[in-house]
Enzyme design. Structure first.
Site, PDB file in Angstrom:
ATOM      1  N   ARG A  97     -31.918 -17.728  24.101  1.00  0.00           N
ATOM      2  CA  ARG A  97     -32.346 -16.057  24.271  1.00  0.00           C
ATOM      3  C   ARG A  97     -33.788 -16.154  23.209  1.00  0.00           C
ATOM      4  NH1 ARG A  97     -27.137 -16.979  22.350  1.00  0.00           N
ATOM      5  NH2 ARG A  97     -27.310 -17.134  20.796  1.00  0.00           N
ATOM      6  N   GLU A 107     -25.849 -23.585  11.755  1.00  0.00           N
ATOM      7  CA  GLU A 107     -24.680 -23.457  11.947  1.00  0.00           C
ATOM      8  C   GLU A 107     -23.424 -23.510  12.505  1.00  0.00           C
ATOM      9  OE1 GLU A 107     -24.217 -18.595  12.219  1.00  0.00           O
ATOM     10  OE2 GLU A 107     -22.572 -18.300  10.628  1.00  0.00           O
TER      11      GLU A 107
HETATM   12  P1  AMP Z   1     -30.157 -21.720  12.680  1.00  0.00           P
HETATM   13  O1  AMP Z   1     -30.540 -22.954  12.615  1.00  0.00           O
HETATM   14  O2  AMP Z   1     -28.777 -21.756  11.308  1.00  0.00           O
HETATM   15  O3  AMP Z   1     -30.898 -20.953  11.874  1.00  0.00           O
HETATM   16  O4  AMP Z   1     -29.680 -21.224  13.836  1.00  0.00           O
HETATM   17  C1  AMP Z   1     -30.673 -20.190  14.725  1.00  0.00           C
HETATM   18  C2  AMP Z   1     -29.841 -20.912  15.901  1.00  0.00           C
HETATM   19  O5  AMP Z   1     -28.523 -20.942  16.049  1.00  0.00           O
HETATM   20  C3  AMP Z   1     -30.675 -19.517  16.775  1.00  0.00           C
HETATM   21  O6  AMP Z   1     -31.687 -20.028  18.025  1.00  0.00           O
HETATM   22  C4  AMP Z   1     -29.575 -18.191  17.029  1.00  0.00           C
HETATM   23  O7  AMP Z   1     -29.396 -18.263  18.803  1.00  0.00           O
HETATM   24  C5  AMP Z   1     -28.423 -19.413  17.037  1.00  0.00           C
HETATM   25  N1  AMP Z   1     -27.218 -18.837  16.279  1.00  0.00           N
HETATM   26  C6  AMP Z   1     -26.726 -19.314  15.242  1.00  0.00           C
HETATM   27  N2  AMP Z   1     -25.794 -18.627  14.596  1.00  0.00           N
HETATM   28  C7  AMP Z   1     -25.860 -17.684  15.122  1.00  0.00           C
HETATM   29  C8  AMP Z   1     -25.152 -16.273  15.257  1.00  0.00           C
HETATM   30  N3  AMP Z   1     -24.159 -16.526  14.133  1.00  0.00           N
HETATM   31  N4  AMP Z   1     -25.195 -15.272  15.967  1.00  0.00           N
HETATM   32  C9  AMP Z   1     -25.995 -15.835  16.882  1.00  0.00           C
HETATM   33  N5  AMP Z   1     -26.387 -16.976  17.354  1.00  0.00           N
HETATM   34  C10 AMP Z   1     -26.479 -17.593  16.363  1.00  0.00           C
END
Ligand code: AMP
Length: 187
Positions: A75, A112
Site C-alpha cells: 500500500r 503485529e
Molecule cells: P508494523 O511493522 O507492526 O508497524 O506493521 C506495519 C505494516 O503492516 C504496514 O505495512 C501496514 O500496512 C501493515 N499493518 C500492520 N498492522 C496493520 C493493521 N492493524 N491494519 C492495517 N495494516 C497493518
C-alpha cells in the site's frame, strides 16, 4: 472545525486527520483473530480525500526536501507514486522477499501479525540521495525500522518517514526512537 475534527489528532492537524478517520474501515479479525485491520482502500478510492492526503504529506515536508520517494509494499506504493508525481521526484520500491530481480539488501523483522522480510535493490539510491519513506499504517514499527535501515544501507539519506495512519497504542514511534515520524492520523 467539524465535531469529528475536534476528536481526532495527527501531525498535520485535525482537519486532515478527520478526513482520514472518516474513510478508514475497521475490519476485525483480519488477517488473524484479534487483529483489527485498518482498511484504507475507501480513502484511496476517493479522489478528493486521496489528493488531500498526498498534498498534506507534500506540504509537511516541502517538495524540495527529498529527491526520491521509497514506498513499502504494497500500500505504500500507492502513496509513493502519487507523492513522487506531485513533486517531480522518482519512486523506489521496498519489496517483500524474492520480488526484486537484481542484487538486494534484505532485513527481517517481527510484524503485529507474523514475520516478514523486506528487500531493496543494492543500487537503488545514489550516495546521499534524500529519501522520503512512506507506508499506509504504522503499527509496531518493525516494518518501518527495517525499511529505514535498508534505505541507509543502500546509500540513501532519510528525509522523513510518513504514514497515513498510526496505531499509537502499539508504540511504533518508541521503537523507531531516533527517527521522526509523520502521521496524518493517530488513533
Ligand atoms: P508494523 O511493522 O507492526 O508497524 O506493521 C506495519 C505494516 O503492516 C504496514 O505495512 C501496514 O500496512 C501493515 N499493518 C500492520 N498492522 C496493520 C493493521 N492493524 N491494519 C492495517 N495494516 C497493518
Amino acid at each position: 472545525m467539524t465535531d469529528t475534527a475536534a476528536q481526532v489528532r495527527g501531525d498535520s492537524g485535525p482537519e486532515v486527520a478527520a478526513l482520514v478517520a472518516a474513510q478508514v474501515l475497521d475490519v476485525p479479525d483480519f488477517p488473524k483473530p484479534g487483529i483489527v485491520f485498518k482498511d484504507l482502500t475507501p480513502l484511496f478510492a476517493d479522489g478528493r480525500a486521496f489528493r488531500e492526503v498526498v498534498d498534506g504529506i507534500v506540504a509537511h515536508y516541502g517538495a524540495d526536501s527529498f529527491d526520491v520517494v521509497a514506498g513499502i509494499e504494497a500500500r505504500g506504493f500507492v502513496l509513493a507514486a502519487a507523492i513522487a508525481y506531485a513533486t517531480g521526484t522518482g519512486v523506489v520500491p521496498i519489496r517483500k522477499a524474492g520480488k526484486l530481480p537484481r542484487d538486494t539488501f534484505s532485513a527481517s523483522y517481527a510484524l503485529e501479525y507474523g514475520e516478514a522480510t523486506l528487500e531493496v535493490h543494492r543500487d537503488a539510491f545514489g550516495a546521499g540521495q534524500r529519501v522520503l519513506v512512506v507506508d499506509d499504517v504504522l503499527a509496531t514499527g518493525g516494518t518501518a525500522g527495517a525499511a529505514l535501515d535498508l534505505v541507509e544501507r543502500a546509500g540513501g539519506t532519510i528525509s522523513g518517514f510518513t504514514v497515513v495512519m498510526e496505531l499509537g497504542f502499539l508504540e511504533g514511534r518508541k521503537r523507531l526512537m531516533s527517527r521522526t515520524v509523520h502521521a496524518l492520523l493517530t488513533v
